[in-house]
Scaffold this motif. Structure first.
Motif, PDB file in Angstrom:
ATOM      1  N   ALA A 239       0.866  -1.238  -0.206  1.00 46.34           N
ATOM      2  CA  ALA A 239       0.100   0.031  -0.039  1.00 46.34           C
ATOM      3  C   ALA A 239       0.944   1.387  -0.003  1.00 46.34           C
ATOM      4  CB  ALA A 239      -0.834   0.199   1.239  1.00 46.34           C
ATOM      5  N   ILE A 240       2.056   1.135   0.854  1.00 44.08           N
ATOM      6  CA  ILE A 240       2.664   2.364   0.873  1.00 44.08           C
ATOM      7  C   ILE A 240       3.479   2.530  -0.673  1.00 44.08           C
ATOM      8  CG2 ILE A 240       4.868   3.328   2.078  1.00 44.08           C
ATOM      9  CD1 ILE A 240       3.928   1.813   4.590  1.00 44.08           C
ATOM     10  N   LEU A 241       4.107   1.423  -1.061  1.00 39.13           N
ATOM     11  CA  LEU A 241       4.619   1.315  -2.191  1.00 39.13           C
ATOM     12  C   LEU A 241       4.050   1.906  -3.456  1.00 39.13           C
ATOM     13  CD1 LEU A 241       6.849  -2.017  -1.933  1.00 39.13           C
ATOM     14  CD2 LEU A 241       7.724   0.285  -1.378  1.00 39.13           C
ATOM     15  N   ALA A 242       2.636   1.999  -3.551  1.00 37.60           N
ATOM     16  CA  ALA A 242       1.956   2.557  -4.207  1.00 37.60           C
ATOM     17  C   ALA A 242       1.953   4.047  -4.640  1.00 37.60           C
ATOM     18  CB  ALA A 242       0.451   2.021  -4.238  1.00 37.60           C
TER      19      ALA A 242
ATOM     20  N   ARG B 298      11.636   2.249  -3.741  1.00 38.26           N
ATOM     21  CA  ARG B 298      11.500   0.764  -3.976  1.00 38.26           C
ATOM     22  C   ARG B 298      12.942   0.170  -3.823  1.00 38.26           C
ATOM     23  NH1 ARG B 298       7.132  -2.448  -6.243  1.00 38.26           N
ATOM     24  NH2 ARG B 298       5.441  -1.041  -6.270  1.00 38.26           N
ATOM     25  N   VAL B 299      13.763   0.463  -2.689  1.00 40.02           N
ATOM     26  CA  VAL B 299      14.950   0.418  -2.573  1.00 40.02           C
ATOM     27  C   VAL B 299      15.194  -0.858  -1.362  1.00 40.02           C
ATOM     28  CG1 VAL B 299      17.055   1.003  -1.767  1.00 40.02           C
ATOM     29  CG2 VAL B 299      15.587   2.694  -3.140  1.00 40.02           C
ATOM     30  N   VAL B 300      15.875  -1.521  -1.889  1.00 46.31           N
ATOM     31  CA  VAL B 300      16.265  -2.588  -0.696  1.00 46.31           C
ATOM     32  C   VAL B 300      17.772  -2.800  -0.532  1.00 46.31           C
ATOM     33  CG1 VAL B 300      16.508  -5.183  -0.186  1.00 46.31           C
ATOM     34  CG2 VAL B 300      14.369  -4.147  -1.175  1.00 46.31           C
ATOM     35  N   ASP B 301      18.463  -2.590   0.646  1.00 43.58           N
ATOM     36  CA  ASP B 301      19.920  -2.321   0.691  1.00 43.58           C
ATOM     37  C   ASP B 301      20.351  -3.516   1.696  1.00 43.58           C
ATOM     38  OD1 ASP B 301      19.018  -1.693   3.338  1.00 43.58           O
ATOM     39  OD2 ASP B 301      19.322   0.354   2.942  1.00 43.58           O
ATOM     40  N   THR B 302      21.504  -3.519   1.885  1.00 39.11           N
ATOM     41  CA  THR B 302      22.204  -4.482   2.684  1.00 39.11           C
ATOM     42  C   THR B 302      21.559  -4.604   3.918  1.00 39.11           C
ATOM     43  OG1 THR B 302      23.957  -2.860   3.293  1.00 39.11           O
ATOM     44  CG2 THR B 302      24.584  -4.355   1.271  1.00 39.11           C
ATOM     45  N   ASP B 303      21.136  -3.547   4.608  1.00 37.57           N
ATOM     46  CA  ASP B 303      20.657  -3.500   5.771  1.00 37.57           C
ATOM     47  C   ASP B 303      19.149  -4.656   5.782  1.00 37.57           C
ATOM     48  OD1 ASP B 303      22.349  -1.812   7.417  1.00 37.57           O
ATOM     49  OD2 ASP B 303      21.344  -0.151   7.057  1.00 37.57           O
TER      50      ASP B 303
ATOM     51  N   ARG C 237      13.797   0.080   2.211  1.00 36.78           N
ATOM     52  CA  ARG C 237      14.568   1.253   2.861  1.00 36.78           C
ATOM     53  C   ARG C 237      13.806   2.359   3.285  1.00 36.78           C
ATOM     54  NH1 ARG C 237      19.528   4.593  -0.329  1.00 36.78           N
ATOM     55  NH2 ARG C 237      20.511   2.337   0.314  1.00 36.78           N
ATOM     56  N   GLY C 238      13.839   2.753   4.687  1.00 36.49           N
ATOM     57  CA  GLY C 238      13.036   3.959   5.332  1.00 36.49           C
ATOM     58  C   GLY C 238      11.687   3.496   5.813  1.00 36.49           C
ATOM     59  N   MET C 239      11.201   2.110   5.594  1.00 40.42           N
ATOM     60  CA  MET C 239       9.954   2.093   6.015  1.00 40.42           C
ATOM     61  C   MET C 239      10.216   1.102   7.348  1.00 40.42           C
ATOM     62  SD  MET C 239       7.079  -0.559   4.006  1.00 40.42           S
ATOM     63  CE  MET C 239       7.292   0.429   2.337  1.00 40.42           C
ATOM     64  N   ARG C 240       9.131   1.197   8.193  1.00 44.04           N
ATOM     65  CA  ARG C 240       9.180   0.660   9.449  1.00 44.04           C
ATOM     66  C   ARG C 240       7.904   0.024   9.721  1.00 44.04           C
ATOM     67  NH1 ARG C 240      13.646  -0.327  11.991  1.00 44.04           N
ATOM     68  NH2 ARG C 240      13.003   0.101  14.113  1.00 44.04           N
ATOM     69  N   GLU C 241       7.924  -1.151  10.782  1.00 44.49           N
ATOM     70  CA  GLU C 241       6.632  -1.602  11.087  1.00 44.49           C
ATOM     71  C   GLU C 241       6.096  -0.466  12.521  1.00 44.49           C
ATOM     72  OE1 GLU C 241       6.057  -6.055  11.454  1.00 44.49           O
ATOM     73  OE2 GLU C 241       7.687  -5.719  12.361  1.00 44.49           O
ATOM     74  N   VAL C 242       5.141  -0.391  12.734  1.00 46.73           N
ATOM     75  CA  VAL C 242       4.490  -0.156  13.884  1.00 46.73           C
ATOM     76  C   VAL C 242       4.788  -1.275  14.933  1.00 46.73           C
ATOM     77  CG1 VAL C 242       2.545   0.665  15.319  1.00 46.73           C
ATOM     78  CG2 VAL C 242       2.764   1.674  13.038  1.00 46.73           C
TER      79      VAL C 242
ATOM     80  N   TYR D 173       8.265  -6.910  -8.224  1.00 43.95           N
ATOM     81  CA  TYR D 173       8.279  -5.769  -7.250  1.00 43.95           C
ATOM     82  C   TYR D 173       9.261  -4.889  -7.908  1.00 43.95           C
ATOM     83  CZ  TYR D 173       5.543  -7.076  -3.553  1.00 43.95           C
ATOM     84  OH  TYR D 173       4.485  -7.667  -2.894  1.00 43.95           O
ATOM     85  N   ARG D 174      10.074  -5.134  -8.904  1.00 46.85           N
ATOM     86  CA  ARG D 174      11.346  -4.323  -9.462  1.00 46.85           C
ATOM     87  C   ARG D 174      11.960  -3.421  -8.458  1.00 46.85           C
ATOM     88  NH1 ARG D 174      12.062  -6.482 -14.508  1.00 46.85           N
ATOM     89  NH2 ARG D 174       9.949  -7.377 -15.218  1.00 46.85           N
ATOM     90  N   PRO D 175      12.749  -4.130  -7.481  1.00 47.32           N
ATOM     91  CA  PRO D 175      13.354  -3.177  -6.249  1.00 47.32           C
ATOM     92  C   PRO D 175      14.450  -2.743  -7.004  1.00 47.32           C
ATOM     93  CG  PRO D 175      13.679  -5.656  -6.007  1.00 47.32           C
ATOM     94  CD  PRO D 175      12.869  -5.591  -7.208  1.00 47.32           C
ATOM     95  N   GLU D 176      15.053  -1.596  -6.502  1.00 48.43           N
ATOM     96  CA  GLU D 176      16.438  -1.100  -6.631  1.00 48.43           C
ATOM     97  C   GLU D 176      17.376  -1.816  -5.562  1.00 48.43           C
ATOM     98  OE1 GLU D 176      19.209   2.700  -6.478  1.00 48.43           O
ATOM     99  OE2 GLU D 176      16.912   3.176  -6.561  1.00 48.43           O
ATOM    100  N   LEU D 177      18.185  -2.913  -5.834  1.00 45.88           N
ATOM    101  CA  LEU D 177      19.211  -3.288  -4.892  1.00 45.88           C
ATOM    102  C   LEU D 177      20.345  -2.691  -4.718  1.00 45.88           C
ATOM    103  CD1 LEU D 177      18.705  -7.118  -6.207  1.00 45.88           C
ATOM    104  CD2 LEU D 177      17.445  -5.875  -4.323  1.00 45.88           C
ATOM    105  N   VAL D 178      20.675  -2.135  -3.518  1.00 47.68           N
ATOM    106  CA  VAL D 178      21.792  -1.229  -3.236  1.00 47.68           C
ATOM    107  C   VAL D 178      22.506  -2.153  -2.446  1.00 47.68           C
ATOM    108  CG1 VAL D 178      22.506   0.806  -2.281  1.00 47.68           C
ATOM    109  CG2 VAL D 178      20.247   0.958  -3.566  1.00 47.68           C
ATOM    110  N   LEU D 179      23.639  -2.875  -3.027  1.00 48.39           N
ATOM    111  CA  LEU D 179      24.287  -3.527  -2.011  1.00 48.39           C
ATOM    112  C   LEU D 179      25.651  -3.098  -1.852  1.00 48.39           C
ATOM    113  CD1 LEU D 179      23.285  -6.995  -4.055  1.00 48.39           C
ATOM    114  CD2 LEU D 179      22.405  -5.991  -2.131  1.00 48.39           C
ATOM    115  N   ASP D 180      25.824  -2.182  -0.714  1.00 42.76           N
ATOM    116  CA  ASP D 180      27.327  -1.667  -0.650  1.00 42.76           C
ATOM    117  C   ASP D 180      28.219  -2.328   0.078  1.00 42.76           C
ATOM    118  OD1 ASP D 180      25.283  -1.473   1.581  1.00 42.76           O
ATOM    119  OD2 ASP D 180      25.501   0.950   1.476  1.00 42.76           O
TER     120      ASP D 180
END
Length: 607
Positions: free
Chosen positions: A166-169, A175-180, A198-203, A600-607
């Motif tokens: 819902a948020i990604l819409a 739509r970034v997924v990083d090493t964390d 990245r940036g998203m959290r659970e309550v 999901y076509r994520p941007e994978l940021v693997l630093d």
């Protein structure tokens, strides 16, 4: 049970963004197939999809209550099991009612008690209140985390939703997924608040998050505290029996058809027996099974016996209208089913047939019932897993990780990626943080203190993974699954029961076994713990291998940024009748990642 979403933007005019909130709401159509509603004002936009369970015509949302200083509007997902008592209390305080729904009880409870309404609720819920009087958003999640709830802070407010999709819409959500994000995905520790993106959290469970122009503030309203247990064995068993009977009675309330998930284990059988005692004849029960599983079953490190004989014993005892959902490898490995599971879960969990079979089970149940009671979480509450009772519980890490590490497995991931992620250090850090949260009694015996820690780890980490899986798979087909063992009264009471009492008969889950013995067949009372079933058919592994070979022909697919192509090639050539758990699990994880990247076509940021 529903899906909620919203957008708060203090420096924007959201009245021109209705199409965006409509798109965010539409992502959760499966969670709420019965109705849809949006509510838009300059600062805030709210969306709701409804699965009607109680007061079918009257519970539409978003639901607004007017006050002299401004409107208060609610979007709510879940069930409040004590809404009848709260309604009576609020009526005595002068509140009048437009509906018979628990949603209005929560809304008027907020008007009366503000954020303190959270402490008064017994149920599973995730809801958000826009309070125009103070131009603030209040987000509340149930104590155990039964209902999912995510948010993403923005430059001038927040986005939120029952699910990340819902948020990604919203165009503001990256739509970034990083090493964390990947560390937790591969580690199985359930870091508090983790949401992959990245940036998203659970309550977090048991938490209220308040959003104002000044930012976000979180307040924990419930946690597991250590308190002395003074009841003797007989009184403790009686109290567990009393609580379980009341909990099941409350959770059977619905205006739609109900059923129970029955696996033949102690947990689901206890719920089935108590439900049958409450409802009498006509109770529906459902179980998942696999073609040829009972006839060809082979004991393994997790399962000693097939489920089917025990399921028959329970169904015969209670006289339920029982249905077996029997699946074959073709259904379990269907790529479209895998993609449906990935869309439901938003993450490539890699659980293979334990995910696809659960989804297909729920899909079959939904044709007959709208509400199902489950035995989920009893092992975490009462100490049922094998690793509670072997050396894994004493290891200096999460017990489930210690147990799984004892089974040799190979990894399908790129060795260079694993080195960059530093998973061993990550797990160690998470474990230290989790242990530091445990409250102990003064003078507690060392063994009792250790087992309290182990129980705390399961109730605050492990169970949340399973609850999320259950919610996503069930709500993807519009089925509400209720979890009696997550009632906070039961959790608090049993958590503070000494380990010596939890195992007083030398068995796992002694308290539950004795408290519900009156509704169980002897075979189930004596059965050793067996986890959720998994197919043993070699045709499952063969189908995975064929699909993996097809993906290997795609030379430039981004999945090979994460997965070792050579490992996949070797695993796809193993004799499927001799395939080990490592190869099968690795192929499932590989195929999950492959389809998830496409979806999901994520941007994978693997630093």
């Amino acid at each position: 049970m529903c899906g909620i979403t919203g957008w708060v933007a203090y420096d924007s005019d959201l009245t021109s963004k209705r199409a965006v909130i409509d798109a965010m709401t539409a992502t959760m159509a499966c969670r709420g197939p019965d109705d849809s509603g949006t509510w838009v004002r300059p600062d805030v936009a709210l969306g709701h999809r409804r699965l009607a369970i109680i007061d079918l015509p009257g519970g539409r949302q978003p639901m607004t209550a007017g006050t002299p200083r401004g409107d208060v509007t609610l979007v709510y997902s879940g069930e409040t099991y004590n809404f009848t008592e709260l309604r009576a209390e609020l009526t005595a305080l002068g509140h009048a009612w437009r509906t018979d729904s628990d949603t209005e009880v929560v809304l008027r409870g907020y008007l009366e008690w503000g954020e303190g309404v959270a402490e008064r609720l017994n149920g599973m819920y995730a809801f958000a209140v826009w309070d125009e009087r103070e131009r603030k958003l209040v987000m509340v999640r149930d104590r155990m985390g039964v209902k999912p709830f995510y948010y993403l802070p923005t430059a001038d407010g927040v986005l939120f939703g029952s699910e990340p999709k819902a948020i990604l819409a919203n165009p503001l959500a990256p739509r970034v997924v990083d090493t964390d994000g990947l560390r937790e995905l591969l580690s199985f520790t359930k870091s508090p608040g983790w949401a992959l993106w990245r940036g998203m959290r659970e309550v977090e469970p048991g938490t209220v998050v308040t959003v104002t122009r000044d930012g976000l503030r979180a307040r924990t309203y419930w946690r597991l505290d250590a308190t002395p247990h003074t009841d003797d064995r007989e009184t403790t068993v009686a109290r567990v029996r009393e609580l379980m009977t009341d909990i099941v009675r409350r959770q059977l309330v619905a205006d739609v058809p109900r059923c129970v998930l029955l696996s033949g284990g102690l947990d689901s059988s206890a719920v089935t027996g108590l439900a049958a005692a409450e409802l009498g004849s006509g109770l529906r029960t459902f179980a998942v099974d696999f073609v040829g599983q009972e006839e060809n079953f082979q004991p393994d490190e997790m399962r000693d016996t097939p489920d089917a004989p025990y399921i028959r014993d329970v169904a015969a005892l209670v006289g339920s209208d029982h249905h077996d959902v029997v699946l074959d490898p073709a259904a379990l490995t269907d790529p479209e089913v895998r993609r449906a599971v990935l869309r439901a879960r938003d993450i490539p969990a890699g659980l293979g047939d334990m995910d696809t079979s659960l989804y297909l089970l729920f899909k079959a149940i939904r044709a007959e019932s709208t509400v199902a009671l489950s035995g989920e979480s009893a092992d975490e509450v009462f100490g049922g897993y094998r690793w509670f009772h072997d050396g894994s519980a004493q290891a200096d890490t999460f017990p489930w990780i210690a147990f799984l590490s004892s089974v040799p497995r190979t990894s399908p991931f790129e060795p260079g990626l694993l080195a960059r992620l530093g998973l061993r250090e990550y797990v160690a850090d998470q474990y230290r943080a989790a242990v530091a949260e445990v409250d102990h009694l003064d003078g507690e015996d060392p063994h009792e203190a250790r087992m309290r820690t182990v129980c705390h780890l399961h109730l605050t980490r492990f169970v949340r993974m399973l609850l999320d899986r259950k919610d996503r798979a069930s709500m993807a087909v519009g089925l509400e699954v209720r979890v009696p063992f997550c009632d906070h009264r039961l959790v608090e009471y049993v958590y503070n029961t000494p380990w010596s009492l939890k195992t007083f008969d030398g068995r796992e889950k002694s308290l539950l076994r004795h408290a519900t013995a009156h509704v169980l067949p002897a075979s189930v009372r004596d059965r050793v713990k067996s986890p959720y079933p998994s197919t043993q058919d070699p045709g499952y592994g063969a189908a995975l291998q064929q699909q993996a070979k097809e993906v290997l022909t795609e030379r430039d697919h981004r999945v090979f940024d994460l997965i070792d192509r050579g490992w996949v090639h070797r695993a796809s050539e193993v004799d499927p009748t001799a395939m080990g758990g490592g190869e099968r699990a690795g192929l499932d994880r590989f195929l999950d990642l492959y389809h998830w990247i496409d979806l999901y076509r994520p941007e994978l940021v693997l630093d």
